[in-house]
Design a protein around this motif. Structure first.
Motif, PDB file in Angstrom:
ATOM      1  N   LYS A  76      64.625  41.244   9.000  1.00 19.53           N
ATOM      2  CA  LYS A  76      64.661  41.033  10.456  1.00 19.53           C
ATOM      3  C   LYS A  76      65.397  39.774  10.880  1.00 19.53           C
ATOM      4  O   LYS A  76      66.061  39.747  11.914  1.00 19.53           O
ATOM      5  CB  LYS A  76      63.228  40.998  11.010  1.00 19.53           C
ATOM      6  N   ASP A  77      65.284  38.704  10.103  1.00 21.28           N
ATOM      7  CA  ASP A  77      65.880  37.445  10.555  1.00 21.28           C
ATOM      8  C   ASP A  77      67.380  37.351  10.260  1.00 21.28           C
ATOM      9  O   ASP A  77      68.020  36.354  10.562  1.00 21.28           O
ATOM     10  CB  ASP A  77      65.151  36.247   9.936  1.00 21.28           C
ATOM     11  N   VAL A  78      67.954  38.397   9.648  1.00 20.16           N
ATOM     12  CA  VAL A  78      69.401  38.394   9.394  1.00 20.16           C
ATOM     13  C   VAL A  78      70.094  38.924  10.648  1.00 20.16           C
ATOM     14  O   VAL A  78      70.004  40.105  10.977  1.00 20.16           O
ATOM     15  CB  VAL A  78      69.761  39.268   8.171  1.00 20.16           C
ATOM     16  N   ALA A  79      70.764  38.032  11.376  1.00 18.48           N
ATOM     17  CA  ALA A  79      71.402  38.400  12.648  1.00 18.48           C
ATOM     18  C   ALA A  79      72.881  38.030  12.612  1.00 18.48           C
ATOM     19  O   ALA A  79      73.239  36.909  12.247  1.00 18.48           O
ATOM     20  CB  ALA A  79      70.705  37.687  13.802  1.00 18.48           C
ATOM     21  N   PHE A  80      73.721  38.964  12.987  1.00 14.71           N
ATOM     22  CA  PHE A  80      75.167  38.746  13.017  1.00 14.71           C
ATOM     23  C   PHE A  80      75.594  38.318  14.422  1.00 14.71           C
ATOM     24  O   PHE A  80      74.935  38.653  15.406  1.00 14.71           O
ATOM     25  CB  PHE A  80      75.901  40.034  12.642  1.00 14.71           C
ATOM     26  N   CYS A  81      76.708  37.621  14.465  1.00 14.85           N
ATOM     27  CA  CYS A  81      77.276  37.262  15.764  1.00 14.85           C
ATOM     28  C   CYS A  81      77.850  38.519  16.424  1.00 14.85           C
ATOM     29  O   CYS A  81      77.560  38.805  17.579  1.00 14.85           O
ATOM     30  CB  CYS A  81      78.373  36.210  15.566  1.00 14.85           C
ATOM     31  N   ASP A  82      78.642  39.274  15.663  1.00 15.22           N
ATOM     32  CA  ASP A  82      79.224  40.512  16.198  1.00 15.22           C
ATOM     33  C   ASP A  82      79.641  41.403  15.020  1.00 15.22           C
ATOM     34  O   ASP A  82      80.771  41.331  14.540  1.00 15.22           O
ATOM     35  CB  ASP A  82      80.436  40.192  17.092  1.00 15.22           C
ATOM     36  N   LEU A  83      78.725  42.222  14.585  1.00 13.84           N
ATOM     37  CA  LEU A  83      78.962  43.068  13.407  1.00 13.84           C
ATOM     38  C   LEU A  83      79.803  44.288  13.801  1.00 13.84           C
ATOM     39  O   LEU A  83      79.425  45.057  14.680  1.00 13.84           O
ATOM     40  CB  LEU A  83      77.623  43.524  12.812  1.00 13.84           C
ATOM     41  N   GLY A  84      80.933  44.464  13.117  1.00 15.90           N
ATOM     42  CA  GLY A  84      81.834  45.558  13.477  1.00 15.90           C
ATOM     43  C   GLY A  84      82.003  46.624  12.418  1.00 15.90           C
ATOM     44  O   GLY A  84      82.455  47.731  12.707  1.00 15.90           O
ATOM     45  N   LEU A  85      81.676  46.309  11.166  1.00 19.69           N
ATOM     46  CA  LEU A  85      81.846  47.270  10.068  1.00 19.69           C
ATOM     47  C   LEU A  85      80.753  47.073   9.030  1.00 19.69           C
ATOM     48  O   LEU A  85      80.488  45.946   8.595  1.00 19.69           O
ATOM     49  CB  LEU A  85      83.219  47.104   9.404  1.00 19.69           C
ATOM     50  N   VAL A  86      80.119  48.176   8.655  1.00 16.19           N
ATOM     51  CA  VAL A  86      79.089  48.155   7.612  1.00 16.19           C
ATOM     52  C   VAL A  86      79.584  49.002   6.448  1.00 16.19           C
ATOM     53  O   VAL A  86      79.935  50.175   6.623  1.00 16.19           O
ATOM     54  CB  VAL A  86      77.757  48.735   8.142  1.00 16.19           C
ATOM     55  N   VAL A  87      79.640  48.413   5.262  1.00 17.66           N
ATOM     56  CA  VAL A  87      80.018  49.139   4.051  1.00 17.66           C
ATOM     57  C   VAL A  87      78.781  49.250   3.156  1.00 17.66           C
ATOM     58  O   VAL A  87      78.129  48.242   2.881  1.00 17.66           O
ATOM     59  CB  VAL A  87      81.149  48.419   3.279  1.00 17.66           C
ATOM     60  N   THR A  88      78.454  50.472   2.748  1.00 15.80           N
ATOM     61  CA  THR A  88      77.313  50.681   1.852  1.00 15.80           C
ATOM     62  C   THR A  88      77.839  51.188   0.526  1.00 15.80           C
ATOM     63  O   THR A  88      78.429  52.267   0.453  1.00 15.80           O
ATOM     64  CB  THR A  88      76.314  51.700   2.432  1.00 15.80           C
ATOM     65  N   ASP A  89      77.643  50.394  -0.543  1.00 13.76           N
ATOM     66  CA  ASP A  89      78.134  50.774  -1.868  1.00 13.76           C
ATOM     67  C   ASP A  89      77.058  51.547  -2.621  1.00 13.76           C
ATOM     68  O   ASP A  89      75.875  51.246  -2.498  1.00 13.76           O
ATOM     69  CB  ASP A  89      78.541  49.526  -2.652  1.00 13.76           C
ATOM     70  N   GLU A  90      77.494  52.519  -3.427  1.00 19.95           N
ATOM     71  CA  GLU A  90      76.563  53.405  -4.137  1.00 19.95           C
ATOM     72  C   GLU A  90      75.513  53.879  -3.145  1.00 19.95           C
ATOM     73  O   GLU A  90      74.309  53.750  -3.354  1.00 19.95           O
ATOM     74  CB  GLU A  90      75.924  52.679  -5.333  1.00 19.95           C
ATOM     75  N   GLN A  91      75.986  54.464  -2.053  1.00 21.81           N
ATOM     76  CA  GLN A  91      75.132  54.736  -0.898  1.00 21.81           C
ATOM     77  C   GLN A  91      73.967  55.658  -1.217  1.00 21.81           C
ATOM     78  O   GLN A  91      72.938  55.604  -0.565  1.00 21.81           O
ATOM     79  CB  GLN A  91      75.979  55.275   0.245  1.00 21.81           C
ATOM     80  N   HIS A  92      74.091  56.513  -2.239  1.00 21.33           N
ATOM     81  CA  HIS A  92      72.981  57.418  -2.546  1.00 21.33           C
ATOM     82  C   HIS A  92      71.781  56.681  -3.106  1.00 21.33           C
ATOM     83  O   HIS A  92      70.706  57.256  -3.239  1.00 21.33           O
ATOM     84  CB  HIS A  92      73.442  58.506  -3.528  1.00 21.33           C
ATOM     85  N   ARG A  93      71.958  55.391  -3.429  1.00 20.41           N
ATOM     86  CA  ARG A  93      70.822  54.605  -3.930  1.00 20.41           C
ATOM     87  C   ARG A  93      69.963  54.053  -2.787  1.00 20.41           C
ATOM     88  O   ARG A  93      68.928  53.450  -3.022  1.00 20.41           O
ATOM     89  CB  ARG A  93      71.338  53.432  -4.785  1.00 20.41           C
TER      90      ARG A  93
END
Length: 680
Positions: free
Chosen positions: A373-390
């Protein structure tokens, strides 16, 4: 309307709880709990003509000639009931079921279903199913269901008959909805199709019913995926500008040329990111095919458009590995990359999170720690998920929720065929990187038996003497982490005390803390350990160019996809690498799997083979994706149905639709999985 099982005659609290163990909580669930096989009771055999011994159970009818109870020793009873017809006699026997003696009496007509054997010069049927009156009410093809302790076949059969009767009185209890069924255009009325799946008059009728219900199920599933895609399309995303100087500089300083597959994957991503609709793209490619560089290019593009990017990896080892690789890739560029894992100290974390909020960190790499919860971005524009099935659905959604409709890029090194991707990733666009970077050598793969163990160890010793490093992956003993850990520890102790006593050895397993695993892996990466004994935790996230041998002990216990993932851990340097599959025999399927591993090095081709061998559900658990397990359909054999259902669903959504009605129907069919299907 209430569709719980308690509505059915004969279902009380006890049976309701037993059915719940099988995942059956509603009448709709029960109607979709299809038999695993059928007993052929379509023919009544004359006793004297029945095959003896019979390879499969047979149905006979006769009159009781005698009832005898024997007590050969204390605590043991044997009940023998002799029945006969004009052609011969058969003895029905039961052990330790004295209460059955009251059921039978001389002169009674009895139908019996079971396997016939010769015993003591006469036909015998052990523990058959019987019905009084001579003619079985369950003639035809009788369903056999998966059970749980406390439930009998007859309990399920009776409950299904009650469910069918209840659905006839109240059609809204049927899975799906009338709108979908009218689009699909079935061979037979819906209720009749369900009845034919449970109590088929013939296997041909059952085949037609299954095909009809499978098509409707796939149609509903694809409709849900397309609706989710439509919802995402309504969101206004971040429309990036054309590629700028930062991205051009990033590409120009790469120490290698991009492959055709990498270039095409990035062109797909570029088009998505320059659109107003948030990107939802999966990039799949073999281990070592260069997905990470493609992800780095996408992150560079979002940064030069004034936004931040995040990359989430499933393990600490992999997150740190990505971080170290990104530091090299972005060297000399005005891009600050940081890493956040469970190992980050409280002081470092506080400073990092403050910089992240202020926008001073452009790219953040991490594990599940990113979604706290305390991880806050200024302006997040792209999320990359590696080995996403995990990752589960909620974890991926939680990270995307830290921005305003950010673009989303998913990566997987577990390639799956296009046909399966249509279903598992029906709401994503898919890019595949098929070729490997130039200069990468094929890992020579050998399947050997236990007799070759000493020669394999000698070969490994020879390579370690030359300064190379080796992996030994322990056999999976059973579905128990504790037992597998014991096996891994025992093998590790044996090897370090005997065969490789002059070599520094290490052990990693799933019960170690992240810090302990990382310390061992660091020693291995830095060359302080020559031989690493491991459970399959090293399947993802280890890059040691000097490691040239992967010995998989008990290879018969691993699936093709997992074997291929493990093989991908070696061959990352300039030296020739080897994967040795050591097995203790196994089934014909096992031998076929190991032969394919020797001959095939393309992960996509192996995925096709694995799909044929093991089926979609076992290859790729749907629950990981928030998708439902299919009941009537099978993606492997129903590829043409899947494609047709997707086309029908797309056509259906072109017209005016009542989304609330569709949602209600999907929830009735897919139950709790429905939330994952629509609310990813």
């Amino acid at each position: 309307m209430d569709g719980t099982l308690r509505r059915l005659k004969g279902i009380g609290a006890r049976k309701e709880a037993l059915f719940a163990r099988l995942g059956i909580q509603t009448i709709s669930d029960l109607l979709q709990y299809f038999p695993r096989e059928y007993e052929d009771r379509s023919r009544i055999w004359p006793i004297g003509s029945a095959p003896t011994p019979s390879p499969t159970p047979v149905l006979v009818c006769g009159t009781v000639r005698s009832v005898q109870e024997l007590r050969p020793r204390r605590g043991m009873t044997i009940l023998k009931v002799l029945i006969a017809d004009d052609s011969g006699a058969v003895e029905l026997t039961w052990f330790n079921q004295p209460f059955k003696k009251k059921v039978f009496h001389v002169g009674m007509d009895v139908a019996a279903f079971g396997k016939i054997e010769w015993a003591y010069g006469r036909r015998q049927m052990n523990s058959p199913e019987t019905e009084q009156g001579g003619l079985s009410p369950e003639q035809g093809f009788v369903p056999v269901y998966g059970l749980t302790d406390g439930l009998r076949q007859n309990d399920v059969r009776k409950a299904v008959r009650e469910a069918l009767a209840e659905a006839e009185r109240c059609p809204s209890l049927l899975p799906g909805w009338d709108g979908g069924r009218s689009v699909c255009g079935g061979f037979m009325p819906e209720l009749q199709a369900y009845e034919a799946m449970h109590f088929p008059p013939s296997m041909e009728v059952r085949r037609k019913a299954r095909e009809q219900l499978a098509f409707e199920e796939l149609f509903d599933m694809q409709l849900g995926l397309l609706l989710r895609r439509r919802q995402e399309g309504k969101q206004m995303g971040i429309k990036c500008g054309p590629n700028g100087s930062l991205l051009k500089q990033f590409i120009s300083q790469l120490p290698f040329s991009l492959t055709r597959g990498q270039t095409q994957a990035f062109l797909d991503i570029q088009a998505d990111m320059e659109s107003e609709v948030p990107m939802q793209r999966l990039v799949q490619g073999d281990v070592g095919s260069g997905k990470t560089v493609v992800a780095a290019m996408a992150l560079t593009k979002i940064v030069e458009n004034g936004y931040q990017g995040a990359l989430m990896a499933p393990t600490e080892i992999l997150a740190i590995q990505h971080y170290e690789e990104f530091l090299k890739l972005f060297r000399g560029l005005p891009v600050r990359v940081a890493v956040l894992t469970g190992r980050t100290t409280a002081k470092e974390r506080d400073a990092l999170l403050e910089d992240l909020r202020r926008g001073n960190i452009q790219i953040l790499i991490g594990t599940h720690a990113l979604i706290q919860k305390d991880v806050a971005f200024c302006d997040l524009g792209l999320v990359v998920t590696d080995e996403q099935h995990r990752f589960g659905v909620r974890q991926r959604a939680a990270l995307q929720g830290k921005g305003r409709a950010p673009h989303a890029l998913f990566m997987t090194a577990t390639p799956i065929p296009r046909t399966l991707a249509l279903s598992v990733y029906g709401d994503l666009d898919v890019s595949s990187i098929r070729e490997m970077p130039p200069g990468r050598k094929v890992v020579k793969t050998y399947a050997v038996g236990e007799a070759m163990r000493r020669r394999v160890y000698a070969f490994m010793e020879k390579l370690m003497a030359q300064g190379q490093q080796c992996y030994v992956v322990c056999p999976l003993v059973e579905e128990s982490e504790t037992v597998d850990l014991q096996a891994a520890t025992a093998l590790y102790e044996e090897l370090r005390a005997t065969v490789f006593k002059n070599r520094p050895c290490g052990l990693v397993h799933g019960r170690m803390t992240g810090k302990e695993k990382a310390a061992v892996m660091e020693d291995f990466q830095d060359g302080r350990i020559s031989l690493l004994v491991a459970t399959s935790v090293i399947e993802v996230g280890v890059n040691v160019p000097n490691a040239t041998v992967m010995l998989i002990d008990g290879a018969e216990r691993f699936g093709l996809a997992q074997l291929h993932q493990l093989r991908g851990r070696v061959g990352r340097g300039s030296q020739q690498a080897y994967c040795i599959l050591l097995s203790k025999g196994g089934s014909e399927e096992t031998r076929q799997r190991l032969q394919w591993m020797e001959k095939i090095h393309d992960g996509f081709e192996l995925a096709e083979k694995d799909l044929l061998l093991r089926g979609a559900g076992r290859l790729f658990g749907y629950a990981q994706h928030g998708l439902p397990d299919l009941k009537a359909a099978d993606i492997v054999r129903d590829i043409s149905l899947l494609t047709a259902a997707r086309d029908k669903a797309a056509d259906y959504l072109k017209g005016p639709v009542d989304e609330e009605t569709i949602y209600a129907a999907l929830e009735r069919r897919f139950g709790t999985r429905f939330q994952g299907l629509l609310n990813n």
